[in-house]
Design an enzyme around this catalytic site. Structure first.
Site, short mmCIF file in Angstrom:
data_model
loop_
_atom_site.label_atom_id
_atom_site.label_comp_id
_atom_site.label_asym_id
_atom_site.label_seq_id
_atom_site.Cartn_x
_atom_site.Cartn_y
_atom_site.Cartn_z
CE LYS A 259 -38.22 -13.84 75.98
NZ LYS A 259 -37.20 -14.90 76.17
CD GLU B 16 -34.90 -23.82 75.84
OE1 GLU B 16 -34.82 -23.22 76.91
OE2 GLU B 16 -35.42 -23.32 74.81
CD GLU C 153 -35.46 -13.10 72.95
OE1 GLU C 153 -36.04 -14.17 72.73
OE2 GLU C 153 -35.16 -12.29 72.05
CD GLU D 298 -36.05 -15.24 67.09
OE1 GLU D 298 -36.29 -15.92 68.10
OE2 GLU D 298 -35.65 -14.05 67.13
#
Length: 435
Positions: free
Chosen positions: A194, A243, A287, A420
């Site tokens: 990834k 986050e 993911e 996104e």
């Protein structure tokens, strides 16, 4: 007058009796940390603000004490400096770049690889109570700081200049989608598993933005996020991050990795459908699992216990919802040691970490600077809280660079990944469009 005269008089008396080195006075005062920096950022030249969704916040002006570090041990070096030199119970505001060597591009001038600073004038707020903290550098003049504090006036309502013209894509949209397609090919070939690719939009503004007016607008629009701002001379990084990278209080730590995104619905029913679809999307779940497993594996050597739910939950924010997995437990490690273990997480870098970072360095083509780095606070006891520097813009005069990224896995679609990143830029773009 912004600061009550009684609070300044009490601080002046405390400074007269403080010891050698940095002299510190902390007094109770009913003040908003963000209002302090909005009032004084221009006069002091440097200013910082950081707030959490739980109501803790700090706003500071100037610098009474500063430590900087770069390289692979930058967090250890900062922590040693905090233990050795920072004054008593006063916390420091910390910020750092995505890469250990720090930014190179000229637009990031003034932003080092990692820095901790104790403001000269700050308001720390927690649990509905606030403290005014004055810190005078060794050899400095308390009188000069007290005079500057007394000159502050309550700021007018926040104003944000509108964006003008068409934003410039960095890199151009077609080129970025080609990079995503190439990354998908690399991931399917197994190297890396990834990778997160970032892009930016350059906005021309109708006038120079007051950075902490933008932060005020973001705090109001994104109440579930960590709102933050760091002004370094003529430039400032502002944002509202969803986050949490790491929080430590005593022997308890918390982190909340995010990965996987969807827009919010126009009504409750559509919002529920979009959330349910996100919770069942194999690509998004894969993911997210990369991120959670990477976080857990890097923390394992540093913690005694670790608790996490069996699957992700929805984190619903203004305009966007994410898959989130809260992780908590006990540790003897200090905050910045935990940050060093986690940064950069798979949510902003990739898996395996070193392969993904090498891939980003080779193909991405922009200097992330402090985007996808972090900002927060830390103290000499090892406690503190740091958020990942996401949903942010770098302001310099009548210009803004807005950043976002997307995690690329084997099933990624370039157009969907572009959408996104547009979604993640949405709050800032809307604020500047509205002016």
């Amino acid at each position: 007058m912004l600061i009550p005269p009684a609070a300044l008089a009490e601080a002046e008396a405390a400074l007269r009796t403080s010891g050698e080195g940095i002299r510190v006075a902390a007094v109770r005062a009913d003040l908003d940390p963000l209002e302090l920096v909005r009032a004084g950022a221009g006069a002091f030249g440097s200013a910082v603000f950081f707030s959490t969704p739980t109501g803790r916040s700090v706003g500071g002006l100037g610098a009474a004490w500063t430590a900087r570090a770069a390289g692979p041990t930058r967090f250890v070096l900062l922590d040693r400096a905090l233990c050795r030199s920072s004054p008593g119970e006063v916390g420091a505001v910390v910020g750092f770049s995505f890469t250990p060597g720090g930014p190179c591009a000229p637009e990031w001038d003034g932003f080092p690889a990692a820095v901790a600073l104790v403001p000269q004038l700050a308001v720390w707020q927690r649990g509905g109570e606030s403290r005014l903290v004055l810190a005078v550098p060794a050899g400095g003049s308390p009188a000069a700081l007290l005079e500057a504090a007394a000159m502050l006036r309550r700021p007018p309502p926040p104003r944000v200049p509108a964006s003008t013209g068409r934003p410039r894509e960095l890199p151009p949209a077609g080129e970025w989608m080609d990079l995503v397609a190439r990354a998908v090919t690399a991931v399917r070939a197994g190297s890396p598993d990834k990778v997160v690719l970032a892009r930016a939009r350059h906005l021309a503004l109708a006038g120079a933005a007051e950075p902490f007016d933008v932060v005020a607008a973001l705090r109001d629009r994104c109440p579930g996020c960590h709102a933050y701002g760091w002004q370094a001379g003529p430039a400032a990084l502002v944002g509202a991050s969803p986050e949490l990278l790491m929080s430590r209080t005593g022997d308890w730590f918390e982190t909340r990795p995010l990965a996987g995104s969807a827009r919010r619905g126009a009504d409750a029913e559509e919002d529920r459908r979009l959330g349910d679809r996100l919770l069942g999307d194999p690509k998004e779940l894969a993911e997210h699992a990369f991120v959670v497993e990477e976080v857990a594996s890097h923390l394992a050597p540093l913690v005694e216990t670790m608790d996490r739910p069996p699957g992700p939950r929805l984190e619903r924010l203004a305009g966007v919802q994410h898959l989130a997995t809260p992780i908590g437990g006990t540790t003897a490690a200090r905050l910045l040691a935990l940050v060093e273990a986690l940064h950069p997480t798979a949510a902003v870098g990739g898996v395996p970490r070193e392969e993904a970072l090498a891939y980003i360095d080779e193909v991405e083509g922009i200097d992330r600077g402090w985007y996808a780095g972090g900002m927060g606070w830390a103290d000499a006891s090892g406690d503190g809280e740091v958020a990942v520097a996401l949903r942010c813009a770098l302001l310099r005069g009548p210009e803004a660079l807005v950043y976002a990224g997307a995690g690329i896995v084997a099933d990624s679609d370039p157009g969907a990944e572009m959408a996104e990143t547009d979604l993640k830029m949405g709050a800032l773009l809307d604020i500047f469009r509205a002016g």
